[in-house]
Design a protein around this motif. Structure first.
Motif, PDB file in Angstrom:
ATOM      1  N   ASP A 116      -0.796  -0.877  -1.721  1.00 43.44           N
ATOM      2  CA  ASP A 116      -2.205  -0.872  -2.148  1.00 43.44           C
ATOM      3  C   ASP A 116      -2.386  -1.639  -3.458  1.00 43.44           C
ATOM      4  O   ASP A 116      -1.528  -1.641  -4.330  1.00 43.44           O
ATOM      5  N   ASN A 117      -3.519  -2.329  -3.552  1.00 41.68           N
ATOM      6  CA  ASN A 117      -3.798  -3.144  -4.730  1.00 41.68           C
ATOM      7  C   ASN A 117      -5.248  -2.928  -5.136  1.00 41.68           C
ATOM      8  O   ASN A 117      -6.095  -2.636  -4.290  1.00 41.68           O
ATOM      9  N   TYR A 155      -7.998  -4.732  -3.098  1.00 43.18           N
ATOM     10  CA  TYR A 155      -8.240  -4.515  -1.675  1.00 43.18           C
ATOM     11  C   TYR A 155      -9.606  -3.912  -1.332  1.00 43.18           C
ATOM     12  O   TYR A 155     -10.212  -4.320  -0.329  1.00 43.18           O
ATOM     13  N   VAL A 160     -11.864  -6.718  -1.039  1.00 42.63           N
ATOM     14  CA  VAL A 160     -11.655  -7.507   0.185  1.00 42.63           C
ATOM     15  C   VAL A 160     -12.361  -6.803   1.351  1.00 42.63           C
ATOM     16  O   VAL A 160     -13.027  -7.442   2.163  1.00 42.63           O
ATOM     17  N   TRP A 177      -9.804 -12.701  -1.596  1.00 47.70           N
ATOM     18  CA  TRP A 177      -8.384 -12.427  -1.794  1.00 47.70           C
ATOM     19  C   TRP A 177      -7.707 -13.574  -2.546  1.00 47.70           C
ATOM     20  O   TRP A 177      -6.939 -13.349  -3.488  1.00 47.70           O
TER      21      TRP A 177
END
Lengths: 392, 343
Positions: free
Chosen positions: A178-179, A182, A185, A232
């Motif tokens: 996980d970032n 995200y 995005v 992204w």
């Protein structure tokens, strides 16, 4: 004599009035049903009471005390029965919705393949439909479950590509860590889908008013894929994979699909897909050949004919029976109990046995299936109205 | 008007029929009456667990739980073969008993407070003491439960084992994945096929699966120690006290028979025993049977049919399973089996 044949209106008994009778019969029916319902309810209560069997909903707040193999929401044996029921409902919904999606794709593909003019393609599709439709769904599920058990142990797992493992413990895949970017995005994806829908509407409006045909597929796809991709890349393209690794008995990390889930999903998808394929085929074949010939005479391309002439009319035939296939797929997901998938019925049965509250546990299961089924019905009716051809 | 009247009559008739079907209120000994009238005892047993209840190739049921059914049938009907066995899954067993589908449940069932109270059941004296045990593959090199962290464990749904392992692993701070399948054959074959690392159930159930279901029994080991208390007993509905007494005292009769040296072979001779305890039990003096609604020879018939408790144990747990009696010995030999006074 004449008076008897045509009695004056004010002499007629109210019992002869059609309006009164209609209402009276319906009232009687309602009363009979209400009485029956009350009688059953009272009978159950009296019998449970007589046998000293515990009743009531208090058990839902007690700790369940047993674990389940997989759950979308975190679950621990010290949490309540209410929560484990919720976990079971989510597992049922999970396998049912993925199943409905895949069965629809498979059904449409096979249905169109069956009417294909390519001999091999149409025979392969016919064989699929005839074999899968005529084998009970229970056997489908047990068959796939047995096949998966024949796969190697985790230590000798197959590795089709780096980081993916197939074994008798299921399918393990690497998953991105996980970032912080995200969620954005995902937001861009939603925006992209919205944008594509608006574009499609505009193209349709334009076609209906000017007769000019604008292809939606490529621009639509590029909006849906492009927008999240752009976000992204602008965010520095962060990507770290979490690879599954063998630790102790099994693989840890990445995402995993359990053998029970895979077996149940394949079983019910392949079975229902065969029925949907037949429905799609009958829908397509319900369109008179003359229309296709006429379209060809106008010089329209094959894909265009399918999309704008055949499918819109065929949907009328396809949608209602497909809805009932969706319903039966959802209900067939309860066969997970046979192979150990922790769906609602599996968890409901265990809870029933741990608490002894059979009436409540079964009432919960019935109510949940009823709710899911009615929701699907309502949605499909809505969709059916949407695609129905407006007779002018 | 005629139609209307007919409809009304129909509704009245229908509701009459329904009211007429109101459940009969408990008369004296409804279960005993029903069993005698039927001429057959309906007994709920395990679908297949070696030593407790398993049907052989000819469809004949064998096992300790089965012998308890036979003893009750013999005491009530005079013939230990007048039993109809209903194999039940762990989930179906309680509803089957509650709804009256079976007269008694002799199916490796652990007595717990919840089952005794909330389920509306009564349990007789335990006929077998065991506890949760674990079987693993030998090549994993596991010797104790502490090494099982992260394992996939095959377990029956709705069993006490399911709760035991959840509590055990939680207390040890370990994780595990339960694989829960109700059908006993499917569950064991899932373990044998390698879907699970561990098969967990009452320890007494494991040797049978190791002996008969494994391709090579020596590939599997049963870990030492039991991890729960599982007193297994026959259960009956709580609303029939007389029937509860019958099932309870038949079991005590088997315990006492072993203690007093009465066997299947010498039961006829023992009728002439000098021990008043023995003659009273066998109905040669007094009439104990009448007090629980049975004939004089109830205990004689039960022992004649299955032998004493020790004989029942040896028949089912002797070779090839060879399970040592341990706590299932008589109290006089350091075990827990203690027949109540037959007075």
């Amino acid at each position: 004599m004449a008076e008897q044949a045509h009695p004056p209106k004010n002499n007629r008994s109210i019992l002869h009035s059609i309006a009164f009778r209609n209402i009276a019969y319906q009232l009687l029916l309602v009363a009979a049903l209400a009485f029956l319902g009350w009688y059953l309810y009272d009978n159950i209560n009296e019998n449970l009471d007589r046998q000293n069997i515990a009743t009531g909903w208090g058990f839902l707040n007690e700790p369940a005390g047993f674990d389940i193999s997989e759950s979308i929401i975190p679950f621990d044996s010290s949490q309540t029965f209410a929560r484990i029921f919720a976990a079971g409902v989510l597992n049922t919904l999970h396998v049912a919705f993925v199943g409905i999606f895949l069965a629809t794709l498979l059904g449409i593909t096979m249905g169109i393949a069956r009417v294909s003019r390519n001999w091999l393609v149409s025979k392969v599709a016919s064989a699929y439909v005839e074999i899968c439709r005529n084998v009970p769904v229970v056997l489908h599920v047990i068959f796939w479950s047995s096949i998966i058990r024949l796969l190697p142990h985790p230590r000798q797992a197959l590795e089709p590509f780096n980081g993916a493992f197939i074994s008798n413990r299921g399918l393990m895949l690497p998953f991105p860590v996980d970032n912080i970017l995200y969620p954005w995005v995902a937001f861009a994806l939603v925006l992209g889908i919205g944008g594509a829908l608006i574009f499609a509407r505009w193209a349709r409006f334009r076609r209906e008013h000017t007769g000019q045909y604008i292809s939606v597929f490529w621009p639509g796809t590029s909006i849906i894929v492009g927008l999240p991709l752009l976000v992204w890349v602008l965010g520095g393209a962060p990507l770290t994979w979490d690879y599954p690794a063998l630790k102790g008995f099994n693989y840890q990390g990445g995402i995993s699909l359990s053998p029970e889930y895979i077996a149940l999903l394949i079983g019910i998808t392949v079975y229902t897909g065969a029925f949907i394929a037949e429905i799609v085929r009958s829908g397509i074949e319900s369109i008179h050949r003359g229309q296709i010939e006429a379209s060809r005479a106008l010089g329209l391309r094959h894909g265009f004919i399918m999309r704008f002439i055949i499918i819109p009319q065929a949907l009328r035939v396809i949608v209602p029976p497909t809805a009932s296939q969706f319903l039966s797929l959802t209900k067939n997901s309860s066969l997970g109990v046979l192979i150990g998938y922790p769906d609602l019925v599996n968890i409901g049965n265990t809870s029933l046995n741990q608490t002894g509250q059979a009436v409540e546990a079964i009432a919960i299961m019935m109510l949940v299936y009823l709710t899911i089924s009615l929701t699907i019905s309502i949605f499909m009716n809505f969709y059916n109205k949407l695609v129905a051809i407006r007779e002018r | 008007m005629r139609k209307f009247l007919m409809a009304a009559a129909l509704v009245a008739f229908a509701s009459n029929t329904i009211i007429g079907a109101e459940p009969a209120h408990a008369a004296d000994g409804p279960t005993l009456t029903a069993v005698k009238k039927r001429g057959e005892l309906i007994c709920g047993v395990h679908q297949g667990r070696y030593g407790f209840a398993i049907a052989d190739k000819k469809g004949k049921w064998k096992g300790l739980d089965v012998d308890v059914c036979k003893a009750v049938a013999a005491a009530v009907l005079g013939d230990g073969n007048k039993v109809k066995y209903i194999p039940l899954g762990s989930v179906q067993r309680f509803p089957a008993l509650q709804s009256g589908q079976v007269d008694m449940l002799s199916r490796t069932t652990t007595i717990t407070l919840t089952r005794d109270s909330a389920l509306g059941l009564n349990f007789g004296p335990p006929t077998f003491y065991t506890g949760t045990g674990f079987m693993v593959r030998k090549k994993l090199g596991i010797t104790k439960v502490d090494q099982l962290g992260g394992a996939a464990i095959c377990v029956f749904p709705g069993s006490t084992t399911e709760k035991n392992i959840a509590a055990l692993f939680k207390s040890k701070g370990m994780k595990m994945t339960p694989v829960v399948i109700e059908n006993s054959k499917e569950l064991v074959s899932a373990y044998m096929a390698g879907r699970c690392d561990v098969l967990a159930m009452d320890q007494a159930g494991l040797p049978g699966h190791q002996q008969y279901d494994a391709k090579t029994p020596s590939d599997h080991v049963i870990l030492d120690g039991v991890y729960s208390k599982e007193p297994l007993a026959a259960g009956v509905r709580a609303d029939d006290d007389q029937w509860f007494d019958i099932t309870k005292w038949v079991v005590h009769a088997l315990f006492n028979a072993e203690e007093w040296g009465i066997t299947q072979a010498n039961v006829d001779k023992m009728k002439a025993s000098k021990d008043p305890n023995v003659t009273r039990l066998l109905g040669a003096t007094g009439n104990l049977g009448k007090k629980i609604g049975l004939g004089k020879s109830w205990a004689y018939d039960a022992i004649k049919a299955v032998g004493n408790y020790g004989e029942v144990y040896d028949r089912n747990w002797g070779p090839p399973l060879n399970l040592a009696r341990g706590v299932n010995e008589l109290w006089t030999k350091g075990g827990l089996m203690y027949g109540f006074p037959m007075k």
